[in-house]
Write an enzyme that holds these catalytic residues in place. Sequence first.
Site, PDB file in Angstrom:
ATOM      1  N   GLU A  44       1.756   1.701  -7.248  1.00 37.77           N
ATOM      2  CA  GLU A  44       3.007   1.837  -7.985  1.00 37.77           C
ATOM      3  C   GLU A  44       2.854   1.215  -9.374  1.00 37.77           C
ATOM      4  O   GLU A  44       2.473   0.056  -9.508  1.00 37.77           O
ATOM      5  CB  GLU A  44       4.116   1.121  -7.205  1.00 37.77           C
TER       6      GLU A  44
ATOM      7  N   ASP B 160       4.652  -3.276  -4.501  1.00 38.33           N
ATOM      8  CA  ASP B 160       5.179  -4.640  -4.502  1.00 38.33           C
ATOM      9  C   ASP B 160       5.972  -4.919  -3.231  1.00 38.33           C
ATOM     10  O   ASP B 160       6.464  -4.007  -2.582  1.00 38.33           O
ATOM     11  CB  ASP B 160       6.118  -4.829  -5.699  1.00 38.33           C
TER      12      ASP B 160
ATOM     13  N   ASP C  48       8.774  -6.296  -3.317  1.00 37.73           N
ATOM     14  CA  ASP C  48      10.199  -6.405  -3.664  1.00 37.73           C
ATOM     15  C   ASP C  48      10.957  -5.136  -3.253  1.00 37.73           C
ATOM     16  O   ASP C  48      10.403  -4.225  -2.647  1.00 37.73           O
ATOM     17  CB  ASP C  48      10.358  -6.679  -5.165  1.00 37.73           C
TER      18      ASP C  48
ATOM     19  N   ASP D   1      12.169  -2.593  -4.915  1.00 40.74           N
ATOM     20  CA  ASP D   1      11.666  -1.322  -5.443  1.00 40.74           C
ATOM     21  C   ASP D   1      10.412  -0.881  -4.709  1.00 40.74           C
ATOM     22  O   ASP D   1      10.216   0.293  -4.421  1.00 40.74           O
ATOM     23  CB  ASP D   1      11.352  -1.453  -6.940  1.00 40.74           C
TER      24      ASP D   1
END
Length: 641
Positions: A432, A505, A507, A509
């Site tokens: 990503e 990640d 997180d 997103d």
Amino acid sequence: MAQSNGSYGANSMQVLEGLDPVRKRPGMYIGSTGASGLHHCVWEVVDNSVDEAMAGHATRIDITLLADGGCRVTDDGRGIPTDVNKQQKMTGVEIALTKLHGGGKFGGEGYKVSGGLHGVGVSVVNALSRKLVVEVDRDGKHHVMEFADGGKVTSKLKVTGDAPRGRTGTTVTFWPDGSIFETTEFSARTILERLQMMAFLNKGLEIRFKDERPDHKAEPVTYRYAGGIVDFVKHLNTSKESLFSKVGSYELAEDDQEVEVAFQWNTGYNADGIHSFANGINTTEGGTHEEGFKAALTTVVNKHARAKNLLKEKDPNLQGEDIREGITAIISVRLRDPQFEGQTKAKLGNTSIKTLVQKATNDKLGEWFEQNPTEANKIVKKAIAGAQARMAAKKARDVIRSKTLLDGAGMPDKLKDCSSKNRDERELFIVEGDSAGGSAVTARDPLRQAILPIRGKILNVERARLDKMLKNLEVQALISAIGAGVGEEFDLEKRRYDKVCILADADVDGLHIRTLLLTFFFRQMRPLVEHGHVYICQPPLYSTEVAKAKVYLKDDHAKDLFLRDNPNHKKDFGRLKGLGEMDAEELRITTMEDGLRTLLQVTVEQAALADEVVSTLMGDVVEVRKAFIVNNAKDTRFLDI
Ligand code: 0RA
């Protein structure tokens, strides 16, 4: 539901054999001795009460998980017969609890239908319990009989007093044997999901659940659905935008068989919204009842579309898959001797039921279309749009294919491919973001590891149609890089990598993009998942220093373990904000290099229902909600559910 009005005392019960075989080979009777087998015991006892309700004699079932680890199931049915069976010289209660297949169901007369899969009898539960108590209210008396250590009688059937005024019914309380089961702890959630499903499938039946175990604080739950499977469809569609507010339904009974169908369409494109049941058992692999429904649905919709001139003479027929886009339907059939086939015994095999479902659907759904022209019109229009999208998708696929041929290797510009000619060692990392992609290119082993950076969020493929999806450049790059096609044309043998690894990640997103990618693989490259070629990288969440050396910790659990082993270590850790924050060397040693990294393999537990909403409901299918089960890890963060 079938009513049987005759009285079948203990003399109608047929006997097969004693309980020894059950303790010798529990798996033969309950599938496993793990959590699933443990819960099978609950289903077995509850099914007997549900049978009594289906026969028209019980209206309520109570399930209680006791503080001492037992499970109690009470119904207000006729009560297991307490009189003595002449041939067996035993009471009905004793036969039911100590003889395999002892029970009215196998005597021919007692019950019309019973769940084939779980219909092994309460005696199996007795055989696998360290203690079992059965209580029967019948003929104004309260009867009790007790067993221990796998079904040995410790207290013969006796009257202990009067039954509560006018009450009849059966209570079975059992304590599973810890020397047989790997776990004896019931899961309230698993039980609740199944109870709700049973309440939907048995219109009007009241099912109550209570959890009295310490540390399991939960309010009692009552399920009762006056609308039955119509309420089931409404429930499945709650989080969806429906195409029209009505829920259609019809039923037909003939020659000891019956079918009930409820249906609605939502505005989505998922064509797997048909859920079928036979005698209350979820047939996740479909079978004859589903085939009958699908065939007749296609006929009815085409007939209607032609009659109303929505399809012109020259137009080809609408295909089943076009029509089924966005459908939510429940097919529930009841029949004698259901044949359950297939690997998981979840596919109905009886051919007679196909004819019945087909007949019911042709006649009654056809009628419904006549009587509900507005809704019928919407269904046909949606199917026509589906057919157009299918043809557009085929064109788009052809374009991608010809592009791949024309551009030589046809590889996307962004792909940094690896050089190995040995596919078994080739790995693709889907990364990503461009900056993380850059680090990954530096960190990789260029012989074996290829990098494909993707930007932004790829389309939510659950909602988008294949034709739209294929226009998305990120998706195109992904398909070309993997090189094995997409959708129905996906050919696992053509894949260019052994491992396809998602690197995102930790997180929100990152979670989102992982979920989208997994959904894409599940929907459009399923064999890649089924054969274990999809992986999730685990970049660490924390870093800290010990004696000037950097230490990486992959998650909170790892951090807790580290703090336990290093109690004097400072408590504030550097939380790695994202992949972009790690330099290439860090990325290599923590995430990418074989032997140093943790890769989670994604597998598909059952490539059946992936519809998360229905999966939240169904007992045995609980696992399917977690359609992507990650090996070696309880970590399901990526599921985004
Ligand atoms: C055999 C025959 C009859 C009822 C039952 C079994 C029965 C079993 C269970 C297990 C749980 N609840 C149950 N309720 C009933 C028929 C009895 C009659 O004819 O009165």
